[in-house]
Design an enzyme around this catalytic site. Structure first.
Site, PDB file in Angstrom:
ATOM      1  N   GLU A 166      26.997  53.389  43.656  1.00 34.62           N
ATOM      2  CA  GLU A 166      27.782  53.938  44.765  1.00 34.62           C
ATOM      3  C   GLU A 166      27.233  55.258  45.327  1.00 34.62           C
ATOM      4  O   GLU A 166      27.896  56.297  45.259  1.00 34.62           O
ATOM      5  CB  GLU A 166      29.241  54.152  44.325  1.00 34.62           C
ATOM      6  CG  GLU A 166      29.924  52.886  43.867  1.00 34.62           C
ATOM      7  CD  GLU A 166      31.402  53.088  43.531  1.00 34.62           C
ATOM      8  OE1 GLU A 166      31.892  54.224  43.612  1.00 34.62           O
ATOM      9  OE2 GLU A 166      32.061  52.101  43.186  1.00 34.62           O
ATOM     10  N   GLU A 355      31.707  45.587  40.612  1.00 30.87           N
ATOM     11  CA  GLU A 355      33.008  46.191  40.279  1.00 30.87           C
ATOM     12  C   GLU A 355      34.074  45.607  41.186  1.00 30.87           C
ATOM     13  O   GLU A 355      33.871  45.500  42.405  1.00 30.87           O
ATOM     14  CB  GLU A 355      33.027  47.708  40.506  1.00 30.87           C
ATOM     15  CG  GLU A 355      32.307  48.513  39.465  1.00 30.87           C
ATOM     16  CD  GLU A 355      32.407  50.022  39.727  1.00 30.87           C
ATOM     17  OE1 GLU A 355      33.395  50.489  40.314  1.00 30.87           O
ATOM     18  OE2 GLU A 355      31.451  50.712  39.321  1.00 30.87           O
TER      19      GLU A 355
HETATM   20  O1  IFM Z   1      36.066  54.528  38.224  1.00 32.59           O
HETATM   21  C1  IFM Z   1      35.357  54.264  39.387  1.00 32.59           C
HETATM   22  C2  IFM Z   1      33.903  53.956  39.071  1.00 32.59           C
HETATM   23  O2  IFM Z   1      33.304  54.987  38.376  1.00 32.59           O
HETATM   24  C3  IFM Z   1      33.126  53.735  40.348  1.00 32.59           C
HETATM   25  N1  IFM Z   1      33.774  52.792  41.209  1.00 32.59           N
HETATM   26  C4  IFM Z   1      35.191  52.925  41.447  1.00 32.59           C
HETATM   27  C5  IFM Z   1      35.934  53.081  40.139  1.00 32.59           C
HETATM   28  C6  IFM Z   1      37.443  53.233  40.400  1.00 32.59           C
HETATM   29  O3  IFM Z   1      37.695  54.361  41.163  1.00 32.59           O
END
Ligand code: IFM
Length: 450
Positions: A166, A355
């Protein structure tokens, strides 16, 4: 009841990140990270919490891998803490740090769980931040040295390597909005950070090719969101295109098309300093990758902002929608929209959902159960839409729930629970939530019953 069966060999995983779970921040020669410094600075984190202990995964990793095996995961995505490997960011490596990841990977292999390793999930060595952090081009070079060291010395099969997690969040939330480490409020600096991160990514991809590891491949994880206009009027449509440029295209275009999107370059140039770049950077950043990882949780709806240079717009949160504890709208169709769009506009290439998940207010019952029906509904809805995308020809190869167990949710401390597994932070005892059992059934059927 319909059965939505996923392709053979589909990866069913869960994801975590080093600073959010490991703890042991002072053990075995680990150096300081920007998240240690930031979380220990009063006022930055809810309830003044930090990752010093977190889920104590550094010590409890065997138990955690056993829990993954009990759920039936065939893949696990975790990140390596750069300051465990290079306590000062560069220079002399810390072999005890490397050993931890070797032990973890061996444990995963014991249960036939394929590792996906993220090289950078935001925990920059503080020593590099002191020299200008990712605002400095040198950090891209140090990142490449760190990556190459791992490609050469982490001599166990790693299924997939992910250079960055990210970069949008790290660049903008941390450098333009001050909410994440290192806590800056400078949009031009954030643009430079984004550029240097992309450069570091491209350099690491080239090193990976040079070193010729036998793993499945290397890619990057972007957090992407569908951006919807609040109405069909011209101003809202133009706003949605700009917000999409800010959140999505600023990263997708240089990686897949070799240049930043021209509309955004013009908008940024009117108010900020564009990133300093060298001639060869565009080609380095566009070094071909083997897959793209997508993190998706929600969508954004925007109404036109104050001017034609406003790239954020005014968010609209529909009243009738459902929201998670993060205040994020539950919008399963968004994952379908993203997968089909990325495939159409930037593919073809293998895609992974690296994710997806939701924070809810889970409660531990006295009998040790946690009834997280809303999370099950959330995951089921998103997975069904991912399945729909596959039916349309999208090469989605795997899906990772965020996250294996409740953990340190950055500026929210431990207040937000995203895990399949509940963690009692006082005893470090783990409890499976209903969603963990539900996911186990999904994996064993290689699909959903809806
Ligand atoms: O916890 C975070 C993760 O580190 C990166 N993506 C989003 C998740 C939830 O906010």
């Amino acid at each position: 009841m319909a059965k939505l069966i996923f392709p053979e060999g589909f990866l069913w995983g869960a994801a975590t990140a080093a600073y959010q779970i490991e703890g042991a921040t002072l053990s075995d020669g680990r150096g300081e990270s920007i998240w240690d410094r930031f979380s220990h600075t009063p006022g930055n984190i809810l309830n003044e919490e930090n990752g010093d202990v977190a889920c104590d995964h550094y010590r409890l990793y065997r138990q955690d891998v056993k829990n993954m095996a009990d759920i039936g995961l065939n893949a696990y995505r975790f990140s390596i803490s750069w300051p465990r490997i290079f306590p000062q960011g560069s220079g002399k490596p810390n072999l005890k740090g490397l050993d931890f990841y070797r032990r973890l990977i061996e444990e995963l292999h014991k249960y036939k769980i394929k590792p996906s390793v993220t090289l950078y999930h935001w925990d920059l060595p503080q020593a590099l931040e002191d020299k200008g952090g990712w605002r400095s081009r040198d950090t891209a070079k140090y990142f490449n040295q760190y990556a190459a060291f791992l490609f050469e010395n982490l001599d166990l099969p790693v299924d997939r390597w992910i250079t960055l997690n990210e970069p949008w969040v790290f660049a903008f939330i941390a450098h333009a909005m001050g909410v994440h480490a290192p806590g800056m409020n400078d949009f031009s600096a954030a643009l430079q950070v984004a550029h240097n991160m992309l450069l570091g990514h491209g350099l690491a991809v080239s090193s990976f090719r040079d070193i010729k590891r036998k793993d499945e491949g290397i890619g990057i994880t972007l957090d992407l969101k569908p951006v919807h206009p609040a109405s069909e009027n011209k101003a809202d449509l133009a706003q949605a295109a700009r917000t999409d440029g800010f959140m999505n295209r600023w990263f997708l275009d240089p990686i897949f098309r070799g240049s930043y999107p021209q509309d955004m370059v013009e908008i940024y140039a009117r108010s900020f300093e564009l990133p300093r770049a060298e001639e060869e950077d565009a080609a380095i950043i566009a070094e071909p990758i083997d897959f793209l990882g997508i993190n998706n949780y929600t969508r954004t709806i925007v109404r036109a902002g104050s001017s034609e240079d406003d790239f954020m717009g005014n968010p609209l949160n529909p009243q009738e929608a459902e929201y998670t504890e993060m205040g994020w709208e539950v919008y399963p169709r968004g994952i379908y929209e993203l997968l089909t769009r990325v495939h159409r506009d930037y593919g073809p290439l293998p895609l992974y959902i690296t994710e997806n998940g939701a924070a809810f207010d889970d409660e531990l019952n006295s009998d040790g159960t946690i009834n997280d029906k809303r999370r099950i509904n959330y995951l089921q809805g998103y997975l069904a839409e991912a399945w729909n995308a596959i039916q349309e020809g999208v090469p989605l190869k795997g899906y990772f729930v965020w996250t294996l167990m409740d953990n340190f949710e950055w500026s929210f401390g431990y207040s937000k629970k995203f895990g399949l597994i509940y963690v009692d932070y006082t005893s470090q005892k783990r409890y499976f939530k209903d969603s963990a059992y539900w996911y186990r059934d999904v994996i064993s059927r290689n699909g959903l019953e809806v």
